[in-house]
Design a protein around this motif. Structure first.
Motif, PDB file in Angstrom:
ATOM      1  N   LEU A 143      -2.129  19.128 -15.531  1.00  0.00           N
ATOM      2  CA  LEU A 143      -3.404  19.378 -14.851  1.00  0.00           C
ATOM      3  C   LEU A 143      -3.858  18.161 -14.058  1.00  0.00           C
ATOM      4  O   LEU A 143      -4.409  18.292 -12.967  1.00  0.00           O
ATOM      5  CB  LEU A 143      -4.478  19.786 -15.857  1.00  0.00           C
ATOM      6  N   ASN A 144      -3.616  16.973 -14.594  1.00  0.00           N
ATOM      7  CA  ASN A 144      -3.978  15.739 -13.875  1.00  0.00           C
ATOM      8  C   ASN A 144      -3.176  15.586 -12.599  1.00  0.00           C
ATOM      9  O   ASN A 144      -3.659  15.019 -11.620  1.00  0.00           O
ATOM     10  CB  ASN A 144      -3.781  14.512 -14.762  1.00  0.00           C
ATOM     11  N   ASP A 145      -1.944  16.093 -12.600  1.00  0.00           N
ATOM     12  CA  ASP A 145      -1.063  15.941 -11.448  1.00  0.00           C
ATOM     13  C   ASP A 145      -1.329  16.950 -10.332  1.00  0.00           C
ATOM     14  O   ASP A 145      -0.888  16.767  -9.212  1.00  0.00           O
ATOM     15  CB  ASP A 145       0.397  16.046 -11.879  1.00  0.00           C
ATOM     16  N   ILE A 146      -2.054  18.034 -10.646  1.00  0.00           N
ATOM     17  CA  ILE A 146      -2.344  19.056  -9.638  1.00  0.00           C
ATOM     18  C   ILE A 146      -3.458  18.564  -8.726  1.00  0.00           C
ATOM     19  O   ILE A 146      -4.460  18.019  -9.178  1.00  0.00           O
ATOM     20  CB  ILE A 146      -2.776  20.376 -10.306  1.00  0.00           C
ATOM     21  N   GLU A 147      -3.269  18.767  -7.433  1.00  0.00           N
ATOM     22  CA  GLU A 147      -4.310  18.443  -6.457  1.00  0.00           C
ATOM     23  C   GLU A 147      -4.282  19.510  -5.372  1.00  0.00           C
ATOM     24  O   GLU A 147      -3.224  19.782  -4.798  1.00  0.00           O
ATOM     25  CB  GLU A 147      -4.078  17.061  -5.847  1.00  0.00           C
ATOM     26  N   VAL A 148      -5.420  20.157  -5.147  1.00  0.00           N
ATOM     27  CA  VAL A 148      -5.491  21.203  -4.129  1.00  0.00           C
ATOM     28  C   VAL A 148      -6.596  20.866  -3.128  1.00  0.00           C
ATOM     29  O   VAL A 148      -7.547  20.157  -3.437  1.00  0.00           O
ATOM     30  CB  VAL A 148      -5.727  22.609  -4.735  1.00  0.00           C
ATOM     31  N   VAL A 149      -6.418  21.393  -1.900  1.00  0.00           N
ATOM     32  CA  VAL A 149      -7.357  21.142  -0.815  1.00  0.00           C
ATOM     33  C   VAL A 149      -7.883  22.476  -0.318  1.00  0.00           C
ATOM     34  O   VAL A 149      -7.120  23.410  -0.091  1.00  0.00           O
ATOM     35  CB  VAL A 149      -6.655  20.397   0.350  1.00  0.00           C
ATOM     36  N   GLY A 150      -9.197  22.550  -0.163  1.00  0.00           N
ATOM     37  CA  GLY A 150      -9.826  23.719   0.449  1.00  0.00           C
ATOM     38  C   GLY A 150     -10.516  23.270   1.721  1.00  0.00           C
ATOM     39  O   GLY A 150     -11.169  22.230   1.733  1.00  0.00           O
ATOM     40  N   GLU A 151     -10.353  24.048   2.793  1.00  0.00           N
ATOM     41  CA  GLU A 151     -10.943  23.687   4.074  1.00  0.00           C
ATOM     42  C   GLU A 151     -11.599  24.899   4.714  1.00  0.00           C
ATOM     43  O   GLU A 151     -11.054  25.996   4.667  1.00  0.00           O
ATOM     44  CB  GLU A 151      -9.879  23.159   5.028  1.00  0.00           C
TER      45      GLU A 151
ATOM     46  N   GLY B 185     -15.121  22.939   9.109  1.00  0.00           N
ATOM     47  CA  GLY B 185     -15.281  21.494   9.225  1.00  0.00           C
ATOM     48  C   GLY B 185     -15.494  20.769   7.905  1.00  0.00           C
ATOM     49  O   GLY B 185     -15.814  19.587   7.888  1.00  0.00           O
ATOM     50  N   VAL B 186     -15.350  21.473   6.781  1.00  0.00           N
ATOM     51  CA  VAL B 186     -15.510  20.872   5.451  1.00  0.00           C
ATOM     52  C   VAL B 186     -14.153  20.885   4.760  1.00  0.00           C
ATOM     53  O   VAL B 186     -13.453  21.893   4.744  1.00  0.00           O
ATOM     54  CB  VAL B 186     -16.531  21.660   4.597  1.00  0.00           C
ATOM     55  N   LYS B 187     -13.784  19.737   4.181  1.00  0.00           N
ATOM     56  CA  LYS B 187     -12.526  19.610   3.440  1.00  0.00           C
ATOM     57  C   LYS B 187     -12.853  19.056   2.057  1.00  0.00           C
ATOM     58  O   LYS B 187     -13.464  17.994   1.935  1.00  0.00           O
ATOM     59  CB  LYS B 187     -11.580  18.672   4.180  1.00  0.00           C
ATOM     60  N   ILE B 188     -12.430  19.785   1.012  1.00  0.00           N
ATOM     61  CA  ILE B 188     -12.699  19.378  -0.366  1.00  0.00           C
ATOM     62  C   ILE B 188     -11.367  19.262  -1.103  1.00  0.00           C
ATOM     63  O   ILE B 188     -10.522  20.144  -0.995  1.00  0.00           O
ATOM     64  CB  ILE B 188     -13.614  20.389  -1.079  1.00  0.00           C
ATOM     65  N   VAL B 189     -11.210  18.176  -1.865  1.00  0.00           N
ATOM     66  CA  VAL B 189     -10.014  17.969  -2.682  1.00  0.00           C
ATOM     67  C   VAL B 189     -10.451  18.026  -4.148  1.00  0.00           C
ATOM     68  O   VAL B 189     -11.418  17.373  -4.546  1.00  0.00           O
ATOM     69  CB  VAL B 189      -9.348  16.607  -2.378  1.00  0.00           C
ATOM     70  N   MET B 190      -9.712  18.827  -4.947  1.00  0.00           N
ATOM     71  CA  MET B 190     -10.034  19.002  -6.358  1.00  0.00           C
ATOM     72  C   MET B 190      -8.756  18.872  -7.171  1.00  0.00           C
ATOM     73  O   MET B 190      -7.685  19.252  -6.713  1.00  0.00           O
ATOM     74  CB  MET B 190     -10.661  20.389  -6.559  1.00  0.00           C
ATOM     75  N   ASN B 191      -8.867  18.341  -8.395  1.00  0.00           N
ATOM     76  CA  ASN B 191      -7.693  18.244  -9.254  1.00  0.00           C
ATOM     77  C   ASN B 191      -7.610  19.448 -10.187  1.00  0.00           C
ATOM     78  O   ASN B 191      -8.488  20.316 -10.175  1.00  0.00           O
ATOM     79  CB  ASN B 191      -7.669  16.907 -10.019  1.00  0.00           C
ATOM     80  N   GLY B 192      -6.577  19.498 -10.981  1.00  0.00           N
ATOM     81  CA  GLY B 192      -6.342  20.613 -11.889  1.00  0.00           C
ATOM     82  C   GLY B 192      -7.357  20.729 -13.003  1.00  0.00           C
ATOM     83  O   GLY B 192      -7.436  21.758 -13.668  1.00  0.00           O
TER      84      GLY B 192
ATOM     85  N   LYS C  38      -6.382  28.697  -5.106  1.00  0.00           N
ATOM     86  CA  LYS C  38      -5.169  27.887  -5.154  1.00  0.00           C
ATOM     87  C   LYS C  38      -4.982  27.254  -6.529  1.00  0.00           C
ATOM     88  O   LYS C  38      -3.875  27.183  -7.059  1.00  0.00           O
ATOM     89  CB  LYS C  38      -5.222  26.795  -4.086  1.00  0.00           C
ATOM     90  N   LEU C  39      -6.085  26.790  -7.092  1.00  0.00           N
ATOM     91  CA  LEU C  39      -6.032  26.098  -8.378  1.00  0.00           C
ATOM     92  C   LEU C  39      -5.594  27.038  -9.497  1.00  0.00           C
ATOM     93  O   LEU C  39      -4.806  26.647 -10.364  1.00  0.00           O
ATOM     94  CB  LEU C  39      -7.402  25.502  -8.688  1.00  0.00           C
TER      95      LEU C  39
ATOM     96  N   ALA D  32      -2.282  39.936 -14.083  1.00  0.00           N
ATOM     97  CA  ALA D  32      -2.999  41.201 -14.269  1.00  0.00           C
ATOM     98  C   ALA D  32      -4.505  40.979 -14.390  1.00  0.00           C
ATOM     99  O   ALA D  32      -5.294  41.879 -14.180  1.00  0.00           O
ATOM    100  CB  ALA D  32      -2.480  41.938 -15.502  1.00  0.00           C
ATOM    101  N   LEU D  33      -4.898  39.757 -14.708  1.00  0.00           N
ATOM    102  CA  LEU D  33      -6.315  39.418 -14.823  1.00  0.00           C
ATOM    103  C   LEU D  33      -6.870  38.814 -13.545  1.00  0.00           C
ATOM    104  O   LEU D  33      -7.975  38.319 -13.516  1.00  0.00           O
ATOM    105  CB  LEU D  33      -6.524  38.423 -15.988  1.00  0.00           C
ATOM    106  N   GLY D  34      -6.067  38.849 -12.489  1.00  0.00           N
ATOM    107  CA  GLY D  34      -6.518  38.299 -11.210  1.00  0.00           C
ATOM    108  C   GLY D  34      -6.287  36.819 -11.069  1.00  0.00           C
ATOM    109  O   GLY D  34      -6.850  36.169 -10.213  1.00  0.00           O
ATOM    110  N   MET D  35      -5.471  36.243 -11.907  1.00  0.00           N
ATOM    111  CA  MET D  35      -5.215  34.805 -11.846  1.00  0.00           C
ATOM    112  C   MET D  35      -3.820  34.554 -11.311  1.00  0.00           C
ATOM    113  O   MET D  35      -2.946  35.294 -11.410  1.00  0.00           O
ATOM    114  CB  MET D  35      -5.375  34.178 -13.210  1.00  0.00           C
TER     115      MET D  35
END
Length: 85
Positions: free
Chosen positions: A12-20, A23-30, A62-63, A82-85
């Protein structure tokens, strides 16, 4: 069980995802901690608000996929599609 929990925590610490969006860019970890937020200077407040909303929703989608993959690799949770994940 503890060793598996450590493997999962590291994954989880190694996961990093970006949402854009708008004009807004957010980076979040696992661990779902926001690591950075960047906003284009030319954005107005409505665009910023909508961009933050859309970027967070993008990150969460993405996460969920990244976390599921990490859990499978660590021998954790079964397929949750099946649960939408």
């Amino acid at each position: 069980v503890r060793s598996q929990a450590k493997v999962i925590e590291k994954a989880l610490n190694d996961i990093e995802v970006v949402g854009e969006s708008n004009g807004v860019k957010i980076v979040m970890n696992g661990k779902q901690e926001v690591k950075s937020v960047n906003i284009e200077e030319s954005s107005d407040m409505r665009a910023i608000a909508k961009g933050v909303e859309n970027a967070i929703n993008d990150i969460n989608k993405k996460l969920q996929k990244e976390i599921q993959a990490a859990m499978k690799e660590a021998g954790g949770f079964p397929d949750l599609s099946a649960l939408g994940m």
